[in-house]
Design an enzyme around this catalytic site. Sequence first.
Site, PDB file in Angstrom:
ATOM      1  N   HIS A  92      -5.907  -8.913   0.619  1.00  0.00           N
ATOM      2  CA  HIS A  92      -4.491  -9.066   0.044  1.00  0.00           C
ATOM      3  C   HIS A  92      -4.253 -10.398  -0.820  1.00  0.00           C
ATOM      4  O   HIS A  92      -3.426 -10.318  -1.596  1.00  0.00           O
ATOM      5  CB  HIS A  92      -3.572  -9.090   1.193  1.00  0.00           C
ATOM      6  N   CYS A 177      15.689  16.222   1.192  1.00  0.00           N
ATOM      7  CA  CYS A 177      16.330  17.004   2.244  1.00  0.00           C
ATOM      8  C   CYS A 177      17.352  17.992   2.140  1.00  0.00           C
ATOM      9  O   CYS A 177      17.727  18.661   2.806  1.00  0.00           O
ATOM     10  CB  CYS A 177      17.043  15.810   3.271  1.00  0.00           C
TER      11      CYS A 177
END
EC number: 4.1.1.36
Length: 214
Positions: A92, A177
Site C-alpha cells: 500500500h 435494484c
Amino acid sequence: MTSSEPASPEIEQQANSAPRRPRILLAASGSVAAIKFGNLCHSFSEWAEVKAVATRASLHFIDRASLPKDVILYTEEDEWSTWNKVGDSVLHIELRSWADILVIAPLSANTLGKIAGGLCDNLLTCIVRAWDYSKPFFVAPAMNTLMWKNPFTEQHIMSIDELGVSLIPPVTKRLACGDYGNGAMAEPSVIYSTVRLFFESRVQQSGNIVQQPV
C-alpha cells in the site's frame, strides 16, 4: 556522433527529464457499479499508466477478463503475499508513492464510511490512510438512493471534502435494484474526462509535465 560515442551530458539530461505519462491508481469497492471497472481502466489506459486495486467485495462484480492486459489488478491477498520480512516493500505504501492520482470508482457507502472515519482494514483503505493529499484524489460514489440520502452519507462526504478529496457526484437513473433515483455512479467516460481535465489544467498552471510522487 556515432553509436559508439557516449551521449553528451545535455542529451542525457533531456532524456532523464522527458515527459512521462501520468500514473493513475484506479480502485473499486463493493458496489454493483464495479461491473464497469474494466471500461474505466480501458479509458484511462489510453492516456496514462494505470494500476488497479479491488476490494474483496468488488471482485463479485469485476470481470478480470475485461481489464486491459497491461493493467495489474491488486487485491487484498497481494498486500500480504508480497511482504515476508522487515525491510521488504509494503504494497500500500508502494502504490501510494507510485501514483500521481487516486480514483475510487465506484465508492461504496461502506468504503466511504471507512475513509471518513480513518479506518484502514484492507489494501484500499490503507492506501487512502497513507495518501499524500497534495496529490489529486477523486471518488465516484455508487449506492442506493436511500443510502445516498442517509444523514451519515452527508457527514462522510463533508469529512472527505475537508481532506481535499474531489467528488464526482452520482447520477439519477434506474438503479440495479429496480428503483429510480439518485445514487448511480457517473459513467466511466465522465469520470475519465473529469480527472483528465483537472490534471491537465493543473499541469498547465504549474508548468510541470506531471507531479512527481513523493
